[in-house]
Design a protein around this motif. Sequence first.
Motif, PDB file in Angstrom:
ATOM      1  N   ASP A  42       9.274   3.899 -34.619  1.00 13.39           N
ATOM      2  CA  ASP A  42       8.407   4.716 -33.775  1.00 13.39           C
ATOM      3  C   ASP A  42       8.985   6.118 -33.632  1.00 13.39           C
ATOM      4  O   ASP A  42      10.175   6.284 -33.390  1.00 13.39           O
ATOM      5  CB  ASP A  42       8.280   4.051 -32.402  1.00 13.39           C
ATOM      6  CG  ASP A  42       7.179   4.649 -31.554  1.00 13.39           C
ATOM      7  OD1 ASP A  42       6.275   5.305 -32.105  1.00 13.39           O
ATOM      8  OD2 ASP A  42       7.217   4.457 -30.332  1.00 13.39           O
ATOM      9  N   CYS A  78      10.526   0.803 -26.826  1.00 11.80           N
ATOM     10  CA  CYS A  78      10.654   2.047 -26.041  1.00 11.80           C
ATOM     11  C   CYS A  78      10.384   1.784 -24.590  1.00 11.80           C
ATOM     12  O   CYS A  78       9.655   0.942 -24.213  1.00 11.80           O
ATOM     13  CB  CYS A  78       9.679   3.077 -26.545  1.00 11.80           C
ATOM     14  SG  CYS A  78       9.852   3.389 -28.293  1.00 11.80           S
ATOM     15  N   GLU A  89      12.240  13.128 -34.176  1.00  8.45           N
ATOM     16  CA  GLU A  89      11.304  12.276 -33.428  1.00  8.45           C
ATOM     17  C   GLU A  89      11.769  10.825 -33.377  1.00  8.45           C
ATOM     18  O   GLU A  89      11.588  10.151 -32.366  1.00  8.45           O
ATOM     19  CB  GLU A  89       9.905  12.394 -34.029  1.00  8.45           C
ATOM     20  CG  GLU A  89       9.282  13.754 -33.769  1.00  8.45           C
ATOM     21  CD  GLU A  89       7.919  13.952 -34.397  1.00  8.45           C
ATOM     22  OE1 GLU A  89       7.495  13.111 -35.240  1.00  8.45           O
ATOM     23  OE2 GLU A  89       7.259  14.941 -34.046  1.00  8.45           O
ATOM     24  N   THR A 128      12.846   8.798 -29.865  1.00  4.79           N
ATOM     25  CA  THR A 128      12.501   7.425 -29.490  1.00  4.79           C
ATOM     26  C   THR A 128      13.770   6.655 -29.129  1.00  4.79           C
ATOM     27  O   THR A 128      13.815   5.948 -28.118  1.00  4.79           O
ATOM     28  CB  THR A 128      11.763   6.715 -30.648  1.00  4.79           C
ATOM     29  OG1 THR A 128      10.530   7.381 -30.877  1.00  4.79           O
ATOM     30  CG2 THR A 128      11.509   5.255 -30.332  1.00  4.79           C
ATOM     31  N   THR A 137       8.639   9.749 -31.519  1.00  2.43           N
ATOM     32  CA  THR A 137       8.144  10.336 -30.284  1.00  2.43           C
ATOM     33  C   THR A 137       8.318  11.846 -30.390  1.00  2.43           C
ATOM     34  O   THR A 137       9.453  12.336 -30.457  1.00  2.43           O
ATOM     35  CB  THR A 137       8.922   9.809 -29.061  1.00  2.43           C
ATOM     36  OG1 THR A 137       8.898   8.387 -29.062  1.00  2.43           O
ATOM     37  CG2 THR A 137       8.338  10.355 -27.773  1.00  2.43           C
TER      38      THR A 137
END
Length: 167
Positions: A61, A167, A129, A133, A63
Amino acid sequence: MMKDVIDLGESTKFDIEDEYYKKFCNQLENEGTDARSRRTVFKTDWQRFLWAFILGIYVGDKTPLQDKTKNPPFGMEIFKNRSKILKTMIALTLQELYKDNPDELKKDFETATENGENLGRKIKVAIEEYANTGFSILDRRGRERPGYIENIEYVVEDILSDKTWSC
């Protein structure tokens, strides 16, 4: 030729969310002689960033960063003598970015080569990113277990567990 297509830039600094920079970077726990500093897992900012990146890749993932710190603590210079680590980060990022469509990587690489473009910016942002995460996971684990980031026993326990990270 590949170096030109995937070049993160030698003077590039890795951006970190300001909240996580203040919590996890520029720490002084490696100074002193107390038991805590001897057990410290991550003595440098780049090591914390790398662990956060690995967690982000593990959960798959990214973020986006909302509020980047004004003074990123390190950049590409930290990997000057650690090129295998940087190459592994790039490879893991590409693997994760193109996991659903590996043919797209070849296409993007060929297009970038033909056009004299650089995929480095896209890769750098993705690395940041994924690390973002991971920092959110570290933040949560730190609230669950105070002293988490400084305690090697806690981190190793998490590494060796079958824990499902999120998360």
